[in-house]
Write an enzyme that holds these catalytic residues in place. Structure first.
Site, mmCIF file in Angstrom:
data_model
loop_
_atom_site.group_PDB
_atom_site.id
_atom_site.type_symbol
_atom_site.label_atom_id
_atom_site.label_comp_id
_atom_site.label_asym_id
_atom_site.label_seq_id
_atom_site.Cartn_x
_atom_site.Cartn_y
_atom_site.Cartn_z
ATOM 1 N N ASN A 188 -99.433 20.899 -38.431
ATOM 2 C CA ASN A 188 -98.672 19.655 -38.641
ATOM 3 C C ASN A 188 -99.601 18.467 -38.826
ATOM 4 O O ASN A 188 -99.334 17.581 -39.649
ATOM 5 C CB ASN A 188 -97.721 19.412 -37.463
ATOM 6 C CG ASN A 188 -96.398 20.135 -37.647
ATOM 7 O OD1 ASN A 188 -95.600 19.764 -38.504
ATOM 8 N ND2 ASN A 188 -96.184 21.191 -36.875
ATOM 9 N N LYS A 238 -99.012 19.299 -23.496
ATOM 10 C CA LYS A 238 -99.076 18.719 -22.143
ATOM 11 C C LYS A 238 -98.117 17.547 -22.066
ATOM 12 O O LYS A 238 -97.787 16.938 -23.084
ATOM 13 C CB LYS A 238 -100.494 18.185 -21.880
ATOM 14 C CG LYS A 238 -101.401 19.157 -21.180
ATOM 15 C CD LYS A 238 -102.616 18.447 -20.612
ATOM 16 C CE LYS A 238 -102.317 17.854 -19.231
ATOM 17 N NZ LYS A 238 -103.484 17.239 -18.614
ATOM 18 N N ASN A 291 -92.615 13.072 -30.934
ATOM 19 C CA ASN A 291 -92.923 14.507 -30.883
ATOM 20 C C ASN A 291 -92.125 15.267 -31.948
ATOM 21 O O ASN A 291 -91.020 14.869 -32.302
ATOM 22 C CB ASN A 291 -92.544 15.061 -29.498
ATOM 23 C CG ASN A 291 -92.882 16.535 -29.333
ATOM 24 O OD1 ASN A 291 -93.943 16.992 -29.767
ATOM 25 N ND2 ASN A 291 -91.981 17.291 -28.712
ATOM 26 N N HIS A 335 -90.589 19.157 -32.599
ATOM 27 C CA HIS A 335 -90.293 20.396 -31.859
ATOM 28 C C HIS A 335 -89.518 21.349 -32.772
ATOM 29 O O HIS A 335 -88.571 20.928 -33.455
ATOM 30 C CB HIS A 335 -89.471 20.065 -30.604
ATOM 31 C CG HIS A 335 -89.206 21.266 -29.758
ATOM 32 N ND1 HIS A 335 -90.149 21.779 -28.888
ATOM 33 C CD2 HIS A 335 -88.127 22.088 -29.676
ATOM 34 C CE1 HIS A 335 -89.654 22.851 -28.297
ATOM 35 N NE2 HIS A 335 -88.436 23.060 -28.747
ATOM 36 N N GLU A 375 -91.028 21.606 -40.846
ATOM 37 C CA GLU A 375 -91.794 20.641 -40.031
ATOM 38 C C GLU A 375 -92.809 19.888 -40.877
ATOM 39 O O GLU A 375 -92.966 18.669 -40.756
ATOM 40 C CB GLU A 375 -92.548 21.363 -38.909
ATOM 41 C CG GLU A 375 -91.682 21.903 -37.804
ATOM 42 C CD GLU A 375 -92.520 22.423 -36.642
ATOM 43 O OE1 GLU A 375 -93.289 21.647 -36.058
ATOM 44 O OE2 GLU A 375 -92.402 23.618 -36.330
HETATM 45 C C1 GAR Z 1 -95.229 23.251 -34.011
HETATM 46 O O1 GAR Z 1 -94.245 24.189 -34.346
HETATM 47 C C2 GAR Z 1 -94.627 22.147 -33.159
HETATM 48 O O2 GAR Z 1 -93.326 21.807 -33.526
HETATM 49 C C3 GAR Z 1 -94.650 22.795 -31.797
HETATM 50 O O3 GAR Z 1 -95.897 23.435 -31.748
HETATM 51 C C4 GAR Z 1 -96.253 23.865 -33.067
HETATM 52 C C5 GAR Z 1 -97.647 23.369 -33.342
HETATM 53 O O4 GAR Z 1 -98.125 23.917 -34.551
HETATM 54 N N1 GAR Z 1 -94.442 21.848 -30.744
HETATM 55 C C6 GAR Z 1 -93.782 22.131 -29.633
HETATM 56 O O5 GAR Z 1 -93.320 23.224 -29.380
HETATM 57 C C7 GAR Z 1 -93.632 20.965 -28.661
HETATM 58 N N2 GAR Z 1 -92.789 21.301 -27.594
HETATM 59 P P1 GAR Z 1 -99.330 23.234 -35.299
HETATM 60 O O6 GAR Z 1 -100.458 23.076 -34.269
HETATM 61 O O7 GAR Z 1 -99.694 24.225 -36.369
HETATM 62 O O8 GAR Z 1 -98.879 21.906 -35.830
#
Ligand code: GAR
Length: 200
Positions: A14, A91, A107, A109, A179
């Site tokens: 992301n 975190k 954030n 998610h 995303e």
């Molecule tokens: C993503 O899917 C993000 O939405 C999620 O972690 C992943 C990170 O992927 N976030 C959560 O679950 C927050 N609670 P990335 O490091 O490839 O962006």
């Protein structure tokens, strides 16, 4: 140009999508600083490759969560950050950051919150739980951050349909693709005043 601070813990896809959107004029912002709580995160290495300033604020350096909260505020302040984006940050964000950057910490998610959020809901666990619950759709939520995991006012959501033969892995891939577009589009809408953040 708005200045972004990005918090990461993992692989950083992301973060890279946002970097791409900034570089190609789809997002009128620059990533000024990437902060990770995990010195081994791929995201840190990717940010360094792109010559983005990075900081590692983790428990091996800072004695407790208040010290790392303080260090994070200092690092963000030093770069005059407008928005703090959590792009796979695993975190809780500390009270000092949340107060200094009130309504500016956002954030992403990979589920339709409030469903499938909170402690333990990360990575493939989320998509496994969605399918186990027999949901007919999942999606992506972008929300303001408060002191709890995956809580705080929802700014935008986009649904993803679930196929009959969906697996957690195939759903994860579909959701991640959404995303990568939705995060920068949402931040641009905030910058343009189309999505309004609370002002109190
Ligand atoms: C993503 O899917 C993000 O939405 C999620 O972690 C992943 C990170 O992927 N976030 C959560 O679950 C927050 N609670 P990335 O490091 O490839 O962006």
């Amino acid at each position: 140009m708005k200045k972004l601070g990005i918090l990461v813990s993992g692989r950083g896809s992301n973060m890279m999508a946002i970097e791409h959107a900034c570089k190609h004029g789809e997002l009128s912002a620059n990533i000024e600083l990437v902060i990770s709580n995990n010195k081994n995160s791929l995201a840190l290495a990717l940010a360094q490759e792109k010559n983005i300033k990075t900081a590692c604020i983790d428990s091996s350096i800072y004695p407790d969560s208040d010290a790392s909260d303080k260090a994070m505020v200092e690092a963000l302040d030093e770069h005059d950050i407008d928005f703090v984006l959590l792009a796979g940050f695993m975190k809780k964000v500390g009270p000092r950051v949340l107060s200094r950057y009130k309504h500016k910490v956002i954030n992403i998610h990979p589920s339709l919150l409030p469903k499938f959020g909170g402690k333990g809901m990360f990575g493939i666990n989320i998509h496994t739980a969605v399918l186990a619950a027999g949901e007919i759709e999942s999606g992506v939520t972008i929300h303001l951050v408060n002191g709890e995991y995956d809580e705080g006012a929802v700014l935008t959501q986009q649904t993803v349909s679930i196929a009959l033969d969906e697996t957690p892995e195939s759903l994860a891939a579909k959701v991640l693709k959404v995303e990568h577009v939705l995060f920068s589009k949402t931040i641009q809408k905030i910058i343009d005043g189309i999505i309004l953040l609370p002002s109190d």
